[in-house]
Structure formats: C-alpha cells, structure tokens
Design a protein around this motif. Structure first.
Motif, PDB file in Angstrom:
ATOM      1  N   GLY A 260       0.822  -1.210   0.000  1.00  0.00           N
ATOM      2  CA  GLY A 260       0.000   0.000   0.000  1.00  0.00           C
ATOM      3  C   GLY A 260       0.850   1.251   0.000  1.00  0.00           C
TER       4      GLY A 260
ATOM      5  N   GLY B  25      -5.440  -5.393  -2.715  1.00  0.00           N
ATOM      6  CA  GLY B  25      -5.708  -3.967  -2.884  1.00  0.00           C
ATOM      7  C   GLY B  25      -5.304  -3.466  -4.253  1.00  0.00           C
TER       8      GLY B  25
ATOM      9  N   ASP C 281       0.564   3.478  -3.208  1.00  0.00           N
ATOM     10  CA  ASP C 281       0.033   4.843  -3.136  1.00  0.00           C
ATOM     11  C   ASP C 281       1.076   5.883  -3.523  1.00  0.00           C
ATOM     12  OD1 ASP C 281      -2.643   4.401  -2.365  1.00  0.00           O
ATOM     13  OD2 ASP C 281      -2.068   4.090  -0.278  1.00  0.00           O
TER      14      ASP C 281
ATOM     15  N   TYR D 244      -4.992   2.586  -1.742  1.00  0.00           N
ATOM     16  CA  TYR D 244      -4.350   1.261  -1.751  1.00  0.00           C
ATOM     17  C   TYR D 244      -4.115   0.802  -0.315  1.00  0.00           C
ATOM     18  CZ  TYR D 244      -1.329  -2.399  -3.853  1.00  0.00           C
ATOM     19  OH  TYR D 244      -0.795  -3.584  -4.279  1.00  0.00           O
ATOM     20  N   SER D 245      -3.560   1.689   0.510  1.00  0.00           N
ATOM     21  CA  SER D 245      -3.299   1.338   1.907  1.00  0.00           C
ATOM     22  C   SER D 245      -4.596   1.040   2.647  1.00  0.00           C
ATOM     23  CB  SER D 245      -2.553   2.484   2.608  1.00  0.00           C
ATOM     24  OG  SER D 245      -1.294   2.700   2.024  1.00  0.00           O
TER      25      SER D 245
ATOM     26  N   GLY E 130      -6.474  -2.158   1.183  1.00  0.00           N
ATOM     27  CA  GLY E 130      -5.678  -3.351   1.444  1.00  0.00           C
ATOM     28  C   GLY E 130      -5.651  -3.739   2.913  1.00  0.00           C
TER      29      GLY E 130
ATOM     30  N   ARG F  53       0.284   1.287  -8.710  1.00  0.00           N
ATOM     31  CA  ARG F  53      -0.341  -0.002  -8.388  1.00  0.00           C
ATOM     32  C   ARG F  53       0.320  -1.165  -9.139  1.00  0.00           C
ATOM     33  NH1 ARG F  53      -2.856   3.786  -5.227  1.00  0.00           N
ATOM     34  NH2 ARG F  53      -4.910   4.445  -5.950  1.00  0.00           N
TER      35      ARG F  53
END
Length: 476
Positions: free
Chosen positions: A89, A148, A93, A383-384, A387, A97
């Motif tokens: 993540g 994620g 981020d 993403y963090s 995920g 990705r």
C-alpha cells in the motif's frame, strides 16, 4: 484518455482502445494465479500435510492435534497480510499499483513452488515445519499486498457506472483460483495411488504453479498504470503527495478501515470454511466420506461462486453496494443452519446442494467488495486503506476459521457449534455494513477529494471542530 474529474466519473481510458478490458482480464488472471497458490496449500493442509510435516505432534497428541496444527499454519500467514498490505500500500500509493501487483505475484509463486520442493519431517526433522511456516509467511505477505492493487487497478480504470462490474473481475479470481487448485489436486489424486500421492503426488500442484506464474506475469506486465495513480503522480500540490500513506490511513481513515475489516470478517468466515479446507477436512476425516467426491463438490462450489460473484458485482451498479451485501448476509444467516445439517446427513447429493447454495451468500458479499472498498477511501491513501481493511478482516474472519471450526467440533461433538460461530460473526459483519454510507458511482478521482476536503474545512471551521474529525475517511 478522457479527463474530466468534475463530471462525476473517475478518469477512464478510452474504451475504444479496450485498455479497460485488458486491465480487467489482467487483474482476473493474476489474482486467479495467486489464489491458486494459496488454495493449493489450504487443501493440502486439510488432507495431507499434517503427517508429512508434523509427525511427532501427530504421533504424540493424535490426529486431531495434527490437523489443528496443520490448519494453524494456514492461519499464521494471515498475520502477515497486514504487513504485506502496508508495504504494498505504501509503495502502491506512492509510486503506482502495477509494480506492486507484479512483485506480489512473483513472491507468491516462488513461495508456492518452493513448498513443492520441501523435504518432509522424515528427511530433515524439525527444519521441515520451520521452512514450511517461513514459506507460508511469504505467501501471506504476498496475498496481503495483492488484493488492494488488483481491486484498484480494475476499479480505477472503470467507468463510474460500471465500477462494480469491473471490480468483480479480480474478485472472481479467488474462486477461479480455488477451482483450479481443487481440480489439479483432484486429478493428481485420481491419477496416483494413495502411496504415490503421499510420497510425491501432493507436490505436483505446487510445482505446477510455476507455469501459471509465467502466464500471469506476462499478462500483468502488459497493462497500463491506474489513471487515478497517474493523476496523483502528476499532482502539483504538495498536499496531494502522501509520505507515509499507512499513517495517514490510521489517522484520518480509521472509520472506513474498521467498517471494511468487520464487513470482510463476515464474508471471510463463510468463504474460508470452503476455501480454507474445513469442510473438506470435516467431511473426509470426521465423517469418513470419499475425498475425491468432496473435492469435486468443492469445485462445484467454486464454479457457483464465480457466477454469483459476477452477478452481484453487476447488480451492485444497479441497486447499490450495501443492498447487495445485505442480501448476501441475510441468506448467509439463514443457510448456515441448513448447511451443517446437510453435511451431517452424509448424503452426497444433499452435501453437494448445501455447498453449492453456500456459494450464493459468499458471492453476494464478495462481488461488490472491490468497488465498495475503493469508494470508501480517498485516492491518495486508497491502496493502503482498502488493502489493510481486507487484510485485517481476513485475520478476524478467515485466518483461523478452519482451526476454530475443527476445535469446536472436537470439543462439542457437533457441527452445529460451527454454525453458531459463523452466525455470530456474520451478525457483526451485518451490523458494520449498516453503518456504511453507500457511495455507488461517486467520483473517486483526486480532484473530487480536493473538493470534498474544502467542504470539510468549511464545516470544521463553522462548528469549531478539528479538521481531522470531519475528514472523509473518518466518515464525513
């Protein structure tokens, strides 16, 4: 590339070029390969790994203890999912990705292939289970970082009105991976004698993963970066660049983080009863039913799961993510009592029916997940946030579900104790779901986050509250 972040849709690539479809297929194939690796281990743990790697424990404490230890190795990897989600993540981020998806795929594949080469306890003693657990930790780390990135690649490439549908592609990678793992294990079991399967046959599905990894790697390398990630990378304002996304997630997005992990807990406890090997172990070891037949039923369940997942993903674009989730949880709360009664009949037709229907609520609570989680978090920490919600939810609902189920049956002597356990966890997931604001189809671009943050600042100033209290992540 279409670029109008104020139009109510996220940035999407020109659909005529088919890039969005390539991304959907890329996330599907890569996720299916990774989860093939994961489910191969779960199924093997249910039927063969205990006597091969934990011999002294099985001899001294009995078969149940060996089975519990074997399932514990399934669960231990889940503790490293949040670490994988945090690391992937952070870089997902910060730099993109796509790169994280390629790395997690390779890590999972290498770990799985090496499991297929591991000497057993009879050969190298205590180093065998130690090495096995280390490789399981690698798998858990990779799985935590995988979801994620795959979900966001699909969702952030999609048109707003089809976000649920496109988000369904990486989701069906999970049951497809389970289907592939079960089929390969079944074929290997059928083509070998019991002695051959115990001696070397169980290794074949693990070693075969190297072929799938090469295919998945080639496909993932061919897709482009997420448009939202490109927008973040090109942002001029310093506040759009997050140095430590994980800290920002805990500081400002604690509410959706908790909501997401509890919701996924309710889904995971149901899914991992099938995917984690509990039902396979219970029916074959406790009830004494035929292994190859039950493996075929697991394949049937995975097949139904694929269709219910895609249908629910599509339906979530029509009626909203929360409503689709709620349908799944209600069916799960009802059918869990039926499922275990059908298993205990030892009637193969009724067991097949129970398992196939069980795939309906699993699919309905899995299909909308990628889109809903993406819509719950701001772009710069998405993403963090997504995920970690998935990883922590997997620990609470999936990590030790097979272990807990096996223990409950051993202590109470009845599978209905497992039904009670699943029912309670599902209720908690349902309660969390009802607190989530449905943002189906909302703008999830970075520009939309800026506009919302301005609104947040105005409200915070009016009421004299700290800005973080009204942060989008904190449930504004």
């Amino acid at each position: 590339m279409a670029a109008n972040p104020k139009s109510g849709q996220t940035l999407v690539l020109d659909e005529k070029k088919g890039e969005d479809r390539r991304v959907a297929i890329g996330t599907l194939v890569g996720t299916a390969v990774e989860w093939y690796d994961f489910f191969i281990y779960a199924n093997a743990a249910a039927i063969i790994l205990a006597p091969l790697f934990f011999d002294p424990f099985v001899e001294q404490a009995g078969a149940l203890a060996g089975q519990l230890i074997s399932f514990a190795t399934v669960g231990v990897s889940f503790f490293f999912r949040p670490l994988g989600a945090a690391v992937a993540g952070h870089f997902g981020d910060r730099i993109g990705r796509k790169g994280m998806l390629v790395l997690t795929l390779l890590l999972m594949g290498v770990a799985t292939f090496l499991i297929g080469l591991l000497p057993t306890y009879a050969t190298i003693g205590v180093w065998a289970p130690i090495a096995l657990i280390i490789l399981r930790i690698m798998q858990g780390f990779a799985a935590g970082g995988e979801w994620g990135g795959a979900a966001l690649m699909a969702v952030e490439h999609a048109p707003a009105e089809k976000r649920g549908l496109f988000g369904g592609f990486p989701q069906i990678g999970v049951p497809m991976g389970m289907l592939g793992a079960t089929l390969v294990l079944t074929v290997t079991s059928v083509l070998t004698t019991e002695e051959q399967f115990i001696s070397w046959g169980w290794r074949v599905p693990f070693l075969f993963s190297i072929v799938l990894i090469v295919i998945g790697f080639a496909i993932r390398m061919g897709v482009s970066e997420s448009p939202v990630m490109e927008e973040i990378a090109e942002a001029d304002e310093e506040k759009d660049q997050v140095r430590l996304p994980i800290l920002d997630t805990f500081r400002t997005a604690w509410k959706p983080l908790i909501q997401g992990m509890l919701v996924f807990m309710g889904n995971g406890v149901a899914g991992y009863m099938i995917a984690g090997g509990f039902i396979l172990a219970y029916t074959t070891k406790t009830l004494g039913l035929e292994r190859d037949t039950i493996l075929n039923f697991v394949s049937l369940t995975a097949f139904v799961w694929i269709f219910t997942t895609m249908f629910s993903a599509w339906l979530s674009d029509k009626i909203g993510r929360v409503k689709v989730y709620l349908i799944g949880f209600v069916v799960q709360l009802v059918w869990v009592w039926v499922l275990f009664q059908l298993l205990d009949t030892k009637n193969y037709a009724l067991i097949a029916l129970g398992m196939a229907v069980w795939a309906i609520p699993i699919g309905f609570t899995y299909g909308p997940q990628a889109a809903m989680f993406a819509e719950m978090f701001p772009a710069k920490i998405r993403y963090s946030g997504a995920g970690l919600a998935n990883a922590f939810g997997a620990i609470l609902g999936g990590a030790f579900a097979p272990l807990i189920g096996t223990y409950l049956v051993g202590v109470t002597g009845t599978s209905m104790s497992v039904a009670v356990y699943i029912f309670v966890v599902t209720l908690l997931g349902t309660a969390a779901l009802l607190t989530i604001k449905d943002r189906t189809g909302a703008d999830i671009s970075l520009a939309a986050d800026r506009e919302l943050n301005l609104e947040i600042e105005e409200v915070a100033e009016e009421v004299g509250a700290t800005e973080v209290t009204f942060d989008r992540g904190a449930g504004f």
